[in-house]
Design a protein around this motif. Sequence first.
Motif, PDB file in Angstrom:
ATOM      1  N   TRP A 105       0.837  -1.199   0.000  1.00  0.00           N
ATOM      2  CA  TRP A 105       0.000   0.000   0.000  1.00  0.00           C
ATOM      3  C   TRP A 105       0.876   1.255   0.000  1.00  0.00           C
ATOM      4  O   TRP A 105       0.615   2.204  -0.754  1.00  0.00           O
ATOM      5  CB  TRP A 105      -0.900  -0.025   1.236  1.00  0.00           C
ATOM      6  CG  TRP A 105      -1.908   1.079   1.315  1.00  0.00           C
ATOM      7  CD1 TRP A 105      -3.195   1.061   0.879  1.00  0.00           C
ATOM      8  CD2 TRP A 105      -1.708   2.389   1.878  1.00  0.00           C
ATOM      9  NE1 TRP A 105      -3.812   2.265   1.133  1.00  0.00           N
ATOM     10  CE2 TRP A 105      -2.923   3.100   1.744  1.00  0.00           C
ATOM     11  CE3 TRP A 105      -0.625   3.024   2.484  1.00  0.00           C
ATOM     12  CZ2 TRP A 105      -3.076   4.411   2.196  1.00  0.00           C
ATOM     13  CZ3 TRP A 105      -0.770   4.333   2.925  1.00  0.00           C
ATOM     14  CH2 TRP A 105      -1.985   5.021   2.788  1.00  0.00           C
ATOM     15  N   ALA A 106       1.918   1.257   0.834  1.00  0.00           N
ATOM     16  CA  ALA A 106       2.809   2.420   0.915  1.00  0.00           C
ATOM     17  C   ALA A 106       3.575   2.617  -0.393  1.00  0.00           C
ATOM     18  O   ALA A 106       3.737   3.755  -0.863  1.00  0.00           O
ATOM     19  CB  ALA A 106       3.770   2.253   2.087  1.00  0.00           C
ATOM     20  N   ARG A 107       4.048   1.526  -0.987  1.00  0.00           N
ATOM     21  CA  ARG A 107       4.792   1.637  -2.255  1.00  0.00           C
ATOM     22  C   ARG A 107       3.894   2.174  -3.365  1.00  0.00           C
ATOM     23  O   ARG A 107       4.323   3.009  -4.172  1.00  0.00           O
ATOM     24  CB  ARG A 107       5.355   0.270  -2.652  1.00  0.00           C
ATOM     25  CG  ARG A 107       6.582  -0.152  -1.877  1.00  0.00           C
ATOM     26  CD  ARG A 107       7.281  -1.321  -2.563  1.00  0.00           C
ATOM     27  NE  ARG A 107       6.405  -2.485  -2.673  1.00  0.00           N
ATOM     28  CZ  ARG A 107       6.293  -3.438  -1.744  1.00  0.00           C
ATOM     29  NH1 ARG A 107       7.010  -3.344  -0.634  1.00  0.00           N
ATOM     30  NH2 ARG A 107       5.491  -4.471  -1.925  1.00  0.00           N
ATOM     31  N   ALA A 108       2.662   1.726  -3.399  1.00  0.00           N
ATOM     32  CA  ALA A 108       1.740   2.165  -4.458  1.00  0.00           C
ATOM     33  C   ALA A 108       1.480   3.656  -4.384  1.00  0.00           C
ATOM     34  O   ALA A 108       1.117   4.277  -5.403  1.00  0.00           O
ATOM     35  CB  ALA A 108       0.425   1.390  -4.354  1.00  0.00           C
ATOM     36  N   PHE A 113       6.703  -1.466  23.812  1.00  0.00           N
ATOM     37  CA  PHE A 113       6.607  -2.882  23.459  1.00  0.00           C
ATOM     38  C   PHE A 113       6.608  -3.079  21.952  1.00  0.00           C
ATOM     39  O   PHE A 113       7.310  -3.948  21.413  1.00  0.00           O
ATOM     40  CB  PHE A 113       5.337  -3.500  24.059  1.00  0.00           C
ATOM     41  CG  PHE A 113       5.088  -4.909  23.587  1.00  0.00           C
ATOM     42  CD1 PHE A 113       5.810  -5.959  24.119  1.00  0.00           C
ATOM     43  CD2 PHE A 113       4.146  -5.176  22.594  1.00  0.00           C
ATOM     44  CE1 PHE A 113       5.604  -7.266  23.669  1.00  0.00           C
ATOM     45  CE2 PHE A 113       3.923  -6.470  22.146  1.00  0.00           C
ATOM     46  CZ  PHE A 113       4.653  -7.518  22.692  1.00  0.00           C
ATOM     47  N   ASN A 114       5.842  -2.284  21.236  1.00  0.00           N
ATOM     48  CA  ASN A 114       5.693  -2.512  19.799  1.00  0.00           C
ATOM     49  C   ASN A 114       6.889  -2.043  18.984  1.00  0.00           C
ATOM     50  O   ASN A 114       7.010  -2.417  17.814  1.00  0.00           O
ATOM     51  CB  ASN A 114       4.401  -1.861  19.300  1.00  0.00           C
ATOM     52  CG  ASN A 114       3.183  -2.682  19.672  1.00  0.00           C
ATOM     53  OD1 ASN A 114       3.021  -3.805  19.221  1.00  0.00           O
ATOM     54  ND2 ASN A 114       2.339  -2.133  20.535  1.00  0.00           N
ATOM     55  N   VAL A 115       7.774  -1.262  19.588  1.00  0.00           N
ATOM     56  CA  VAL A 115       9.009  -0.897  18.895  1.00  0.00           C
ATOM     57  C   VAL A 115       9.769  -2.154  18.476  1.00  0.00           C
ATOM     58  O   VAL A 115      10.366  -2.213  17.401  1.00  0.00           O
ATOM     59  CB  VAL A 115       9.891  -0.015  19.811  1.00  0.00           C
ATOM     60  CG1 VAL A 115      11.303   0.082  19.258  1.00  0.00           C
ATOM     61  CG2 VAL A 115       9.292   1.374  19.932  1.00  0.00           C
ATOM     62  N   SER A 116       9.706  -3.188  19.314  1.00  0.00           N
ATOM     63  CA  SER A 116      10.465  -4.406  19.047  1.00  0.00           C
ATOM     64  C   SER A 116       9.924  -5.209  17.877  1.00  0.00           C
ATOM     65  O   SER A 116      10.574  -6.144  17.401  1.00  0.00           O
ATOM     66  CB  SER A 116      10.483  -5.289  20.296  1.00  0.00           C
ATOM     67  OG  SER A 116       9.174  -5.739  20.614  1.00  0.00           O
ATOM     68  N   ARG A 117       8.740  -4.870  17.390  1.00  0.00           N
ATOM     69  CA  ARG A 117       8.195  -5.635  16.262  1.00  0.00           C
ATOM     70  C   ARG A 117       7.770  -4.753  15.097  1.00  0.00           C
ATOM     71  O   ARG A 117       6.911  -5.138  14.301  1.00  0.00           O
ATOM     72  CB  ARG A 117       7.055  -6.529  16.720  1.00  0.00           C
ATOM     73  CG  ARG A 117       5.948  -5.896  17.524  1.00  0.00           C
ATOM     74  CD  ARG A 117       4.910  -6.946  17.888  1.00  0.00           C
ATOM     75  NE  ARG A 117       3.761  -6.400  18.575  1.00  0.00           N
ATOM     76  CZ  ARG A 117       2.638  -7.079  18.784  1.00  0.00           C
ATOM     77  NH1 ARG A 117       2.520  -8.317  18.344  1.00  0.00           N
ATOM     78  NH2 ARG A 117       1.633  -6.527  19.434  1.00  0.00           N
ATOM     79  N   VAL A 118       8.397  -3.599  14.971  1.00  0.00           N
ATOM     80  CA  VAL A 118       8.126  -2.713  13.841  1.00  0.00           C
ATOM     81  C   VAL A 118       8.475  -3.393  12.519  1.00  0.00           C
ATOM     82  O   VAL A 118       7.854  -3.126  11.482  1.00  0.00           O
ATOM     83  CB  VAL A 118       8.908  -1.388  14.014  1.00  0.00           C
ATOM     84  CG1 VAL A 118       8.949  -0.609  12.713  1.00  0.00           C
ATOM     85  CG2 VAL A 118       8.263  -0.540  15.101  1.00  0.00           C
ATOM     86  N   ALA A 119       9.449  -4.311  12.563  1.00  0.00           N
ATOM     87  CA  ALA A 119       9.847  -5.011  11.337  1.00  0.00           C
ATOM     88  C   ALA A 119       8.681  -5.770  10.715  1.00  0.00           C
ATOM     89  O   ALA A 119       8.663  -6.010   9.497  1.00  0.00           O
ATOM     90  CB  ALA A 119      10.992  -5.976  11.630  1.00  0.00           C
ATOM     91  N   ALA A 120       7.684  -6.127  11.532  1.00  0.00           N
ATOM     92  CA  ALA A 120       6.529  -6.867  11.022  1.00  0.00           C
ATOM     93  C   ALA A 120       5.723  -6.044  10.018  1.00  0.00           C
ATOM     94  O   ALA A 120       4.939  -6.601   9.245  1.00  0.00           O
ATOM     95  CB  ALA A 120       5.630  -7.298  12.173  1.00  0.00           C
ATOM     96  N   LEU A 121       5.913  -4.725  10.017  1.00  0.00           N
ATOM     97  CA  LEU A 121       5.202  -3.872   9.064  1.00  0.00           C
ATOM     98  C   LEU A 121       5.713  -4.065   7.641  1.00  0.00           C
ATOM     99  O   LEU A 121       5.057  -3.640   6.684  1.00  0.00           O
ATOM    100  CB  LEU A 121       5.340  -2.400   9.471  1.00  0.00           C
ATOM    101  CG  LEU A 121       4.697  -2.003  10.803  1.00  0.00           C
ATOM    102  CD1 LEU A 121       5.104  -0.591  11.211  1.00  0.00           C
ATOM    103  CD2 LEU A 121       3.181  -2.108  10.712  1.00  0.00           C
ATOM    104  N   GLY A 122       6.900  -4.669   7.500  1.00  0.00           N
ATOM    105  CA  GLY A 122       7.435  -4.979   6.180  1.00  0.00           C
ATOM    106  C   GLY A 122       7.990  -3.787   5.437  1.00  0.00           C
ATOM    107  O   GLY A 122       8.169  -3.840   4.218  1.00  0.00           O
ATOM    108  N   LEU A 123       8.294  -2.711   6.147  1.00  0.00           N
ATOM    109  CA  LEU A 123       8.835  -1.513   5.517  1.00  0.00           C
ATOM    110  C   LEU A 123      10.359  -1.529   5.577  1.00  0.00           C
ATOM    111  O   LEU A 123      10.972  -2.520   5.980  1.00  0.00           O
ATOM    112  CB  LEU A 123       8.256  -0.276   6.212  1.00  0.00           C
ATOM    113  CG  LEU A 123       6.725  -0.179   6.130  1.00  0.00           C
ATOM    114  CD1 LEU A 123       6.200   0.902   7.064  1.00  0.00           C
ATOM    115  CD2 LEU A 123       6.278   0.091   4.697  1.00  0.00           C
TER     116      LEU A 123
END
Length: 376
Positions: free
Chosen positions: A29-32, A45-55
């Motif tokens: 969506w972001a690339r488009a 807590f969620n900083v540790s799983r930002v990679a899950a966003l795939g960016l």
Amino acid sequence: MQDLLRPIEILRPTTLAFGPGTLAGIAGWARARSCARPLVIADAFNVSRVAALGLSPDIAVFGEVRPEPDVPNLEAALAAAASVQPDLVIGFGGGSAMDLAKLVAVLHGSDQALTDVVGAERVRGRACALVQVPTTAGTGSEAGTRALVTAPATRNKLAVQSTHMLADLAVVDPELTLSVPPAVTAATGVDALAHCVEAYTNRRAHPLIDLYALEGVRLVGRFLPRAIADGSDLEARSGLALASLYGGYCLGPVNTAAGHAVAYPLGTRHHIAHGAANALIFPHVLAFNAPAVPERTAAILAALGLPAVTSERDVFDVAHQFCASLGVEMRLSRLGVPEADLGAMADEAHAIRRLLDNNPRELSRDQILNIYRAAC
């Protein structure tokens, strides 16, 4: 409460992706849209799983969102945005992260300050895209146009409402909630329940919103005990995520009422998490309102699978037992709230007219104080 002649408007994110695995769609969506400088607003807590966003691996992250964000917390997030100059802001976390993301998205690069936009529809525009990704099932903030931050000097919540804070994309992926511990699952689940109940029993209740509100109550009654008993139950997690989303739909055109007003000082004065505060207060206000809306109270109890009781005392008892059985802490004293502060809390709660004026039964300052004393 069944006024079909009163106009009402429901706003939803431009695109809503719901269901397990939908998180994977954010990068495409972001690339488009050629978004090259995303900024993620997340809690610790969620900083540790930002990679899950795939960016991008070097994505910019503001990871200092507080459980009850205040004005300095917002200012720090805006400072991070000033250094990144984002073309996309992503709220990744609970309601606090998503609320800050909304405010960063509309205030960054604007000549408006927070004080200029407090209230309804005072935001002039937004220069970047906004994506919301909830990681808990409670606030429904991903679906709404409101954001709240606390003013430290007054300990009051500042509410901003604007259509410019509606997400371009909301991704509700229940897999993100699998790691939420039982106590937080319970508190956030009852928060979603409170959103639906307070909208359904509201003076501004409307048939268009009743549909979401009562179904949200049913979903919580069916799935919250299951999710607490087994956090890996993906169907239960999905049901709660949907209940939270429906609660978010209720907030815009109808909003909450006395329950949230009475709960707010617990967070602003004593830093009790929003969900836990609402869960503790919920049975008190449901019971208080029962004489004013007996048929709707009966529908709520039935949707939760609770006994068909009618008296104020009995409604309190069954609702209190429901919350306590989930493991929710139901005593203010055990959360560190001193009895000496109850009067000041009652003063603050009674001043929140934007919510109390929605309540189906007038609630005085002394009646609020009595609720706090009963909960102590």
